[in-house]
Write a protein that holds these residues in place. Structure first.
Motif, PDB file in Angstrom:
ATOM      1  N   LYS A   1      36.211   5.397  25.877  1.00 47.81           N
ATOM      2  CA  LYS A   1      35.599   4.351  26.693  1.00 47.81           C
ATOM      3  C   LYS A   1      36.370   3.038  26.642  1.00 47.81           C
ATOM      4  N   TYR A   2      37.357   2.942  25.792  1.00 47.87           N
ATOM      5  CA  TYR A   2      38.127   1.709  25.645  1.00 47.87           C
ATOM      6  C   TYR A   2      39.460   1.853  26.377  1.00 47.87           C
ATOM      7  N   ASN A   3      39.755   0.931  27.265  1.00 50.94           N
ATOM      8  CA  ASN A   3      41.015   1.009  28.011  1.00 50.94           C
ATOM      9  C   ASN A   3      42.172   0.299  27.337  1.00 50.94           C
TER      10      ASN A   3
ATOM     11  N   LEU B   1      26.129  -9.338  18.206  1.00 54.19           N
ATOM     12  CA  LEU B   1      25.682  -8.071  17.615  1.00 54.19           C
ATOM     13  C   LEU B   1      26.884  -7.277  17.120  1.00 54.19           C
ATOM     14  N   THR B   2      26.718  -6.668  15.985  1.00 53.00           N
ATOM     15  CA  THR B   2      27.759  -5.810  15.433  1.00 53.00           C
ATOM     16  C   THR B   2      27.152  -4.485  14.980  1.00 53.00           C
ATOM     17  N   TYR B   3      27.959  -3.453  15.014  1.00 52.09           N
ATOM     18  CA  TYR B   3      27.554  -2.122  14.581  1.00 52.09           C
ATOM     19  C   TYR B   3      28.678  -1.552  13.722  1.00 52.09           C
ATOM     20  N   TYR B   4      28.300  -0.734  12.740  1.00 43.89           N
ATOM     21  CA  TYR B   4      29.287  -0.202  11.820  1.00 43.89           C
ATOM     22  C   TYR B   4      29.054   1.282  11.572  1.00 43.89           C
ATOM     23  N   ALA B   5      30.143   1.952  11.263  1.00 47.06           N
ATOM     24  CA  ALA B   5      30.029   3.311  10.763  1.00 47.06           C
ATOM     25  C   ALA B   5      29.374   3.268   9.381  1.00 47.06           C
ATOM     26  N   ASP B   6      28.648   4.313   9.063  1.00 46.55           N
ATOM     27  CA  ASP B   6      27.963   4.349   7.774  1.00 46.55           C
ATOM     28  C   ASP B   6      28.935   4.227   6.614  1.00 46.55           C
TER      29      ASP B   6
ATOM     30  N   TYR C   1      31.977  -2.219  15.887  1.00 46.93           N
ATOM     31  CA  TYR C   1      31.927  -2.717  17.275  1.00 46.93           C
ATOM     32  C   TYR C   1      31.274  -4.088  17.267  1.00 46.93           C
ATOM     33  N   VAL C   2      31.743  -4.937  18.178  1.00 47.22           N
ATOM     34  CA  VAL C   2      31.121  -6.247  18.336  1.00 47.22           C
ATOM     35  C   VAL C   2      30.932  -6.514  19.828  1.00 47.22           C
TER      36      VAL C   2
ATOM     37  N   MET D   1      25.896   1.522  23.496  1.00 44.62           N
ATOM     38  CA  MET D   1      25.520   2.941  23.428  1.00 44.62           C
ATOM     39  C   MET D   1      26.734   3.846  23.324  1.00 44.62           C
ATOM     40  N   ARG D   2      27.863   3.394  23.836  1.00 45.85           N
ATOM     41  CA  ARG D   2      29.091   4.211  23.824  1.00 45.85           C
ATOM     42  C   ARG D   2      30.115   3.645  22.854  1.00 45.85           C
ATOM     43  N   ARG D   3      29.684   2.847  21.924  1.00 43.60           N
ATOM     44  CA  ARG D   3      30.601   2.080  21.072  1.00 43.60           C
ATOM     45  C   ARG D   3      31.543   2.948  20.252  1.00 43.60           C
TER      46      ARG D   3
END
Length: 126
Positions: free
Chosen positions: A112-114, A57-62, A50-51, A105-107
């Motif tokens: 949640k993505y349209n 900011l970015t987030y990644y799966a482990d 997610y970005v 929080m819901r990434r």
């Protein structure tokens, strides 16, 4: 009409790299957070990364942390998924997704993505 068009998938050997692109039209891209997901045959769609809107900011799966990098160029309405050190278990159809209201929080919640791309196949051969 909103469209997310992905490109860059293909066949690569284990240890190789690919860069996926996702170009958006019909929406205010810079006001949308962006996620990447993947789905392997017989498995559920899973969160990859997610970005935030600014790209700050970015987030990644482990499972991909340290190997994959997400970025975006809002001037080009395009997001990127750089995939390095690919493994056979990374084989999947990869999807980009965007939404105005999906927060960090819901990434990982696909619901949640349209807006979704059509998907691009990534195959990693051993």
């Amino acid at each position: 009409q909103v469209q997310l068009v992905e490109s860059g998938g293909g066949l690569v050997y284990a240890g190789g790299s690919l860069r996926l692109s996702c170009t958006a039209t019909g929406l205010s891209f810079s006001n949308c957070a962006m996620g990447w997901f993947r789905q392997a045959p017989g498995k559920e769609r899973e969160f990859v990364g997610y970005v935030t809107r600014s790209g700050g900011l970015t987030y990644y799966a482990d499972s991909v942390k340290g190997r994959f990098t997400i970025s975006r160029d809002n001037a080009k309405n395009t997001g990127y998924l750089q995939m390095n050190s690919l493994k056979p278990e990374d084989t999947a159809v990869y999807y980009c997704a965007a939404d105005y209201n999906v927060g960090a929080m819901r990434r990982s919640d696909a619901k949640k993505y349209n807006y979704w791309g059509q998907g691009t196949q990534v195959t990693v051969s051993s």
